[in-house]
Design a protein around this motif. Structure first.
Motif, mmCIF file in Angstrom:
data_model
loop_
_atom_site.group_PDB
_atom_site.id
_atom_site.type_symbol
_atom_site.label_atom_id
_atom_site.label_comp_id
_atom_site.label_asym_id
_atom_site.label_seq_id
_atom_site.Cartn_x
_atom_site.Cartn_y
_atom_site.Cartn_z
ATOM 1 N N TRP A 26 2.802 4.713 -0.967
ATOM 2 C CA TRP A 26 2.336 5.896 -1.687
ATOM 3 C C TRP A 26 3.141 6.058 -2.971
ATOM 4 C CZ3 TRP A 26 5.697 9.894 -2.735
ATOM 5 C CH2 TRP A 26 6.901 9.920 -2.005
ATOM 6 N N ASP A 83 0.818 -1.213 0.000
ATOM 7 C CA ASP A 83 0.000 0.000 0.000
ATOM 8 C C ASP A 83 0.855 1.267 0.000
ATOM 9 O OD1 ASP A 83 1.050 -0.305 2.524
ATOM 10 O OD2 ASP A 83 -0.737 0.444 3.552
ATOM 11 N N GLN A 129 -0.084 9.723 -7.358
ATOM 12 C CA GLN A 129 -1.378 9.492 -6.723
ATOM 13 C C GLN A 129 -1.586 10.525 -5.613
ATOM 14 O OE1 GLN A 129 -1.230 5.385 -5.494
ATOM 15 N NE2 GLN A 129 -1.360 4.613 -7.588
ATOM 16 N N GLN A 133 -4.061 12.590 -5.094
ATOM 17 C CA GLN A 133 -5.416 12.817 -4.578
ATOM 18 C C GLN A 133 -5.652 12.157 -3.226
ATOM 19 O OE1 GLN A 133 -7.829 14.858 -5.853
ATOM 20 N NE2 GLN A 133 -6.195 15.522 -7.214
ATOM 21 N N THR A 134 -4.900 11.091 -2.922
ATOM 22 C CA THR A 134 -5.090 10.404 -1.650
ATOM 23 C C THR A 134 -4.688 11.279 -0.460
ATOM 24 O OG1 THR A 134 -2.887 9.399 -1.810
ATOM 25 C CG2 THR A 134 -4.730 8.149 -2.731
#
Length: 369
Positions: free
Chosen positions: A272, A270, A276, A278-279
């Motif tokens: 980062w 998981d 990405q 937007q998370t």
């Protein structure tokens, strides 16, 4: 459907043109094919100014469609139907990552020009919109001169906000560029530097931050603001404030996210990824407002009672005092209406809407007294 008609449906080109924030020089270049597209370097002489991604032989019904609406004030719109911009942006971003290993390169994927190129007159007649340019512009700040003056006079104090502002500016720029992970990192570095007491392990760092009552108060106030202020009703951080409603829970969450975004192992399932962002939007929004609150708590020198007096005296010295006449009607207890007036001197050289509003508020403040 015949082979001829099938071929006719797949002839339009869709071209995405991305500008470089930092250009580079290349002596020779030609198109490169991959990812189902053709990528070319647009040059001004030897200077590369844009990356152009072209998808060949696409259905003409992917061109934008003009729409109408019966709902005022919007009477017409443009519906994008190609869905290829995300793919084009990903191609460009991955290209940037690899080339940036050896060179400093930044391509602005938020500023893109899309062109729909028909192959013949028949396709041209079917296309209503041939090009669209989407640009993200950071608005210029509107600052009152009184704020400028306060900042100037504050420089004569012993306060030094440079450390805090350096992190805040880095976080603010990252947020404007939609680099939400970096925005959070800079904010947290500020919090840890001011309130972390040099601790690094999670339990000790949480307790160190909790030991600073001023920081705990700012965290609590920021939580309350996100939960109650209409300014934040569309912010993703609103849910974050609801999930962690007290300062300790929020600080524990921020420290945990510090571990993920500072020390996350790329082997994790998981982990980062920089593409990405937007998370981290909610995390960025909350910590940005908390960082602003931290910075504002250090701006005391700008709001010293002496500053207001100096501001007025300075305006008088340089002939920047404007006399204002306020006329108003006053209804007394016997229901008689009388015309009244009030003269007021205020620092200014130009009559503006902002000046009128400030005088209006000052007038009510005088009336209340």
């Amino acid at each position: 459907m015949t082979a001829c008609s099938l071929f006719k449906n797949y002839r339009m080109d869709i071209r995405y043109r991305f500008p470089l924030k930092r250009t580079f020089i290349v002596e020779d270049a030609w198109p490169l094919e991959g990812h189902g597209a053709v990528v070319a370097l647009e040059r001004n002489g030897q200077e590369v100014t844009h990356i152009v991604v072209t998808f060949h032989d696409r259905p003409v019904d992917l061109a934008p469609e003009l729409t109408t609406s019966n709902v005022a004030p919007v009477t017409a719109g443009i519906e994008m139907r190609d869905g290829l911009q995300i793919i084009a942006s990903q191609i460009v971003k991955r290209f940037q990552y690899f080339l940036s290993i050896h060179h400093t390169l930044e391509i602005d994927t938020n500023d893109v020009e899309v062109e729909f190129v028909p192959k013949d007159d028949e396709e041209k007649n079917k296309i209503h919109v041939f090009s669209i340019k989407s640009t993200t512009e950071n608005p210029r700040s509107r600052i009152s001169f009184s704020m400028v003056s306060q900042a100037f006079f504050a420089t004569e104090s012993n306060d030094d906000p440079s450390f805090t502002v350096s992190f805040l500016q880095l976080a603010r720029q990252a947020s404007l560029e939609r680099r939400y992970i970096d925005a959070f990192r800079y904010c947290f570095l500020l919090f840890r530097s001011l309130y972390g007491e040099g601790k690094f392990k999670t339990p000790q760092l949480v307790e160190a931050m909790m030991s600073h009552s001023d920081f705990v108060t700012l965290v609590a106030q920021t939580i309350t603001d996100f939960r109650t202020d209409p300014l934040h009703h569309r912010s993703k951080a609103k849910k974050l404030a609801q999930d962690y409603p007290d300062p300790r829970a929020m600080i524990e969450y921020l420290v945990a996210r510090r571990g993920f975004y500072f020390h996350g192992n790329v082997k994790r399932r998981d982990t980062w990824r920089p593409d990405q962002q937007q998370t981290a939007v909610a995390l960025s929004d909350f910590t940005m407002f908390l960082a602003l609150a931290v910075a504002d708590s250090m701006a005391g020198a700008m709001f010293s009672p002496e500053i207001g007096k100096r501001y007025f005296e300075n305006a008088k010295q340089f002939g920047a005092i404007m006399p204002i006449l306020i006329r108003y009607k006053l209804r007394d207890e016997q229901d008689f209406v009388r015309d009244q007036s009030l003269r007021m001197n205020t620092p200014a050289t130009i009559a503006t809407n902002d000046l009128a509003m400030r005088v209006h508020l000052q007038f009510f403040a005088v009336g209340a007294d």
